[in-house]
Design a protein around this motif. Structure first.
Motif, PDB file in Angstrom:
ATOM      1  N   MET A   1      29.986  26.840  24.009  1.00  0.00           N
ATOM      2  CA  MET A   1      31.344  26.602  24.762  1.00  0.00           C
ATOM      3  C   MET A   1      30.957  26.617  26.115  1.00  0.00           C
ATOM      4  SD  MET A   1      34.826  28.262  24.548  1.00  0.00           S
ATOM      5  CE  MET A   1      35.350  27.765  23.097  1.00  0.00           C
ATOM      6  N   ALA A   2      31.241  25.492  27.055  1.00  0.00           N
ATOM      7  CA  ALA A   2      30.860  25.587  28.424  1.00  0.00           C
ATOM      8  C   ALA A   2      31.843  26.652  29.002  1.00  0.00           C
ATOM      9  CB  ALA A   2      31.146  24.311  29.098  1.00  0.00           C
ATOM     10  N   GLU A   3      31.108  27.505  30.102  1.00  0.00           N
ATOM     11  CA  GLU A   3      31.761  28.173  30.883  1.00  0.00           C
ATOM     12  C   GLU A   3      32.571  27.523  32.091  1.00  0.00           C
ATOM     13  OE1 GLU A   3      30.309  31.780  33.749  1.00  0.00           O
ATOM     14  OE2 GLU A   3      29.997  32.333  31.635  1.00  0.00           O
ATOM     15  N   ARG A   4      33.809  27.426  31.862  1.00  0.00           N
ATOM     16  CA  ARG A   4      34.435  26.600  33.033  1.00  0.00           C
ATOM     17  C   ARG A   4      35.413  27.605  33.971  1.00  0.00           C
ATOM     18  NH1 ARG A   4      35.847  23.764  28.445  1.00  0.00           N
ATOM     19  NH2 ARG A   4      38.072  24.636  28.577  1.00  0.00           N
ATOM     20  N   ALA A   5      35.478  28.797  33.780  1.00  0.00           N
ATOM     21  CA  ALA A   5      36.304  29.559  34.425  1.00  0.00           C
ATOM     22  C   ALA A   5      35.385  30.550  35.542  1.00  0.00           C
ATOM     23  CB  ALA A   5      36.875  30.783  33.833  1.00  0.00           C
ATOM     24  N   PRO A   6      35.438  30.481  36.941  1.00  0.00           N
ATOM     25  CA  PRO A   6      34.872  31.159  37.673  1.00  0.00           C
ATOM     26  C   PRO A   6      35.251  32.577  37.676  1.00  0.00           C
ATOM     27  CG  PRO A   6      36.399  29.271  38.854  1.00  0.00           C
ATOM     28  CD  PRO A   6      36.618  29.537  37.559  1.00  0.00           C
ATOM     29  N   ALA A   7      34.188  33.228  38.034  1.00  0.00           N
ATOM     30  CA  ALA A   7      34.124  34.776  37.820  1.00  0.00           C
ATOM     31  C   ALA A   7      35.413  35.569  38.346  1.00  0.00           C
ATOM     32  CB  ALA A   7      32.860  35.338  38.268  1.00  0.00           C
ATOM     33  N   TRP A   8      35.980  35.056  39.572  1.00  0.00           N
ATOM     34  CA  TRP A   8      36.839  35.512  40.265  1.00  0.00           C
ATOM     35  C   TRP A   8      38.518  35.424  39.402  1.00  0.00           C
ATOM     36  CZ3 TRP A   8      40.728  32.248  41.774  1.00  0.00           C
ATOM     37  CH2 TRP A   8      40.412  31.028  41.754  1.00  0.00           C
ATOM     38  N   VAL A   9      38.509  34.333  38.790  1.00  0.00           N
ATOM     39  CA  VAL A   9      39.744  34.089  37.883  1.00  0.00           C
ATOM     40  C   VAL A   9      39.965  35.142  37.048  1.00  0.00           C
ATOM     41  CG1 VAL A   9      40.728  32.705  36.191  1.00  0.00           C
ATOM     42  CG2 VAL A   9      39.441  31.900  38.023  1.00  0.00           C
ATOM     43  N   GLU A  10      39.065  36.085  36.471  1.00  0.00           N
ATOM     44  CA  GLU A  10      39.391  37.160  35.519  1.00  0.00           C
ATOM     45  C   GLU A  10      40.124  38.253  36.354  1.00  0.00           C
ATOM     46  OE1 GLU A  10      37.040  38.880  32.610  1.00  0.00           O
ATOM     47  OE2 GLU A  10      35.688  37.290  32.408  1.00  0.00           O
ATOM     48  N   TYR A  11      39.828  38.577  37.752  1.00  0.00           N
ATOM     49  CA  TYR A  11      40.205  39.567  38.442  1.00  0.00           C
ATOM     50  C   TYR A  11      41.640  39.137  38.855  1.00  0.00           C
ATOM     51  CZ  TYR A  11      35.260  41.163  38.716  1.00  0.00           C
ATOM     52  OH  TYR A  11      34.160  41.630  38.313  1.00  0.00           O
ATOM     53  N   VAL A  12      41.941  37.811  39.054  1.00  0.00           N
ATOM     54  CA  VAL A  12      43.314  37.389  39.720  1.00  0.00           C
ATOM     55  C   VAL A  12      44.026  37.574  38.335  1.00  0.00           C
ATOM     56  CG1 VAL A  12      44.435  35.370  40.085  1.00  0.00           C
ATOM     57  CG2 VAL A  12      42.361  35.945  41.256  1.00  0.00           C
ATOM     58  N   MET A  13      43.559  37.147  36.951  1.00  0.00           N
ATOM     59  CA  MET A  13      44.219  37.166  35.979  1.00  0.00           C
ATOM     60  C   MET A  13      44.856  38.486  35.378  1.00  0.00           C
ATOM     61  SD  MET A  13      42.855  36.516  32.022  1.00  0.00           S
ATOM     62  CE  MET A  13      41.695  37.805  32.008  1.00  0.00           C
ATOM     63  N   ARG A  14      43.730  39.503  35.676  1.00  0.00           N
ATOM     64  CA  ARG A  14      44.405  40.884  35.462  1.00  0.00           C
ATOM     65  C   ARG A  14      45.216  41.501  36.242  1.00  0.00           C
ATOM     66  NH1 ARG A  14      41.088  41.439  31.219  1.00  0.00           N
ATOM     67  NH2 ARG A  14      39.159  40.235  30.958  1.00  0.00           N
ATOM     68  N   ALA A  15      45.099  41.337  37.535  1.00  0.00           N
ATOM     69  CA  ALA A  15      46.023  41.475  38.483  1.00  0.00           C
ATOM     70  C   ALA A  15      47.351  41.218  38.291  1.00  0.00           C
ATOM     71  CB  ALA A  15      45.499  41.456  39.874  1.00  0.00           C
ATOM     72  N   GLY A  16      47.320  40.025  37.747  1.00  0.00           N
ATOM     73  CA  GLY A  16      48.673  39.203  37.473  1.00  0.00           C
ATOM     74  C   GLY A  16      49.416  39.955  36.341  1.00  0.00           C
ATOM     75  N   TYR A  17      48.565  40.167  35.219  1.00  0.00           N
ATOM     76  CA  TYR A  17      49.034  40.996  34.213  1.00  0.00           C
ATOM     77  C   TYR A  17      49.752  42.260  34.365  1.00  0.00           C
ATOM     78  CZ  TYR A  17      47.991  37.203  30.728  1.00  0.00           C
ATOM     79  OH  TYR A  17      47.944  36.159  29.987  1.00  0.00           O
ATOM     80  N   ALA A  18      48.957  43.054  35.279  1.00  0.00           N
ATOM     81  CA  ALA A  18      49.311  44.288  35.517  1.00  0.00           C
ATOM     82  C   ALA A  18      50.634  44.387  36.384  1.00  0.00           C
ATOM     83  CB  ALA A  18      48.212  44.945  36.599  1.00  0.00           C
ATOM     84  N   ALA A  19      50.847  43.431  37.131  1.00  0.00           N
ATOM     85  CA  ALA A  19      52.181  43.362  37.960  1.00  0.00           C
ATOM     86  C   ALA A  19      53.449  43.180  37.102  1.00  0.00           C
ATOM     87  CB  ALA A  19      52.017  42.270  39.150  1.00  0.00           C
ATOM     88  N   ARG A  20      52.964  42.109  36.183  1.00  0.00           N
ATOM     89  CA  ARG A  20      53.876  41.911  35.059  1.00  0.00           C
ATOM     90  C   ARG A  20      54.258  42.899  34.361  1.00  0.00           C
ATOM     91  NH1 ARG A  20      53.463  37.313  30.912  1.00  0.00           N
ATOM     92  NH2 ARG A  20      55.547  36.373  31.369  1.00  0.00           N
ATOM     93  N   GLY A  21      53.374  44.006  34.007  1.00  0.00           N
ATOM     94  CA  GLY A  21      53.655  45.262  33.073  1.00  0.00           C
ATOM     95  C   GLY A  21      54.617  45.993  33.980  1.00  0.00           C
TER      96      GLY A  21
END
Length: 276
Positions: A1-21
């Protein structure tokens, strides 16, 4: 499976879920107090308003707003780049459009919360103002009705995700999560119930051509309270909101992006399939 997501996206994603929590833990906690002591439940901004007067309260609210901004950006990128491998068929495109709509909604919420922290906004949801603008447009009632159906669809998707345990496809397997199945399912299904009720408010506003009929979390809580055994219903949903907040923090630690899944990492679904 091709790796399409830039590495920084994961940090943005996890920061977002933390705020939602944080937001849902506050909202659920205040709703639970409402069910226990009486009064109305708070919406998201109302819940965050409770931080005013606390040490560093405004700073915490701004940090949450920044996190929700990250979540909004993550959902937009996710839908555009198809980071969850939804595909380009009709079902996948609908899911990706939903991700984009979620992103825009959370961006709007983050700006609104930031204004609240800076003293330039109110604690209201703003849904009535949005509905009023939509109703003033050509075919406004149809547009508002379509928004309502879309929101109801999102609520049903949360219900399905919790009931069918579809969340297993997106979380890294861990023995800890086997013990958290019940709160995860409760959180997703309670979230789905509330979202579907909010969609119903939009439908009612479209039918009545009355923007005042549109509502958010606090109105959904009030509706539940007004039913027979309403305090028990509100208490159940409050526990569900707390559980959804916990689920968001589980996403922070265990969320897996299909397009960035590391070799040897198994999701819960993959682990169960291997050991079936």
């Amino acid at each position: 499976m091709a790796e399409r997501a830039p590495a920084w996206v994961e940090y943005v994603m996890r920061a977002g879920y933390a705020a939602r929590g944080v937001v849902y833990l506050l909202t659920g906690g205040l709703a639970l107090l409402s069910a226990w002591h009486g009064g109305s439940g708070e919406d998201k901004k109302g819940a965050l308003s409770s931080l005013f007067g606390q040490p560093f309260g405004e700073v915490i609210i701004l940090a949450i707003a920044a996190g929700l901004f990250c979540y909004g950006i993550w959902r937009l990128i996710c839908g555009y780049m198809d980071l969850e491998d939804e595909g380009s068929e009709t079902k996948g495109l609908v899911a990706r459009v939903g991700q984009g709509v979620s992103g825009l909604a959370n961006l709007g919420l983050s700006f609104s919360i930031a204004r609240l922290a800076l003293g330039n906004g109110s604690g209201g949801d703003g849904k009535e103002a949005l509905t009023s603008k939509l109703l003033a447009m050509p075919f406004g009632q149809i547009i508002v009705g379509a928004v309502g159906l879309t929101v109801i669809g999102a609520g049903l998707a949360y219900l399905h995700k919790g009931w069918s345990e579809k969340y297993r496809e997106n979380l890294r397997w861990s023995p800890i999560l086997e013990k958290l199945s019940l709160p995860i399912r409760l959180g997703l299904m309670a979230r789905g119930m509330v979202v579907a009720i909010i969609g119903g408010f939009f439908i009612f506003a479209a039918v009545q051509s009355d923007p005042d009929q549109a509502g958010g979390l606090s109105q959904a809580f009030d509706l539940l309270r007004s039913q027979a055994y309403g305090l028990y219903l509100l208490g159940f949903v409050a526990f569900g909101m707390l559980a959804f907040g916990i689920y968001c923090w589980i996403e922070v630690a265990f969320r897996v992006l299909p397009t960035r899944q590391r070799k040897g990492t198994l999701t819960i679904a993959q682990h169960l399939k291997m050991h079936a």
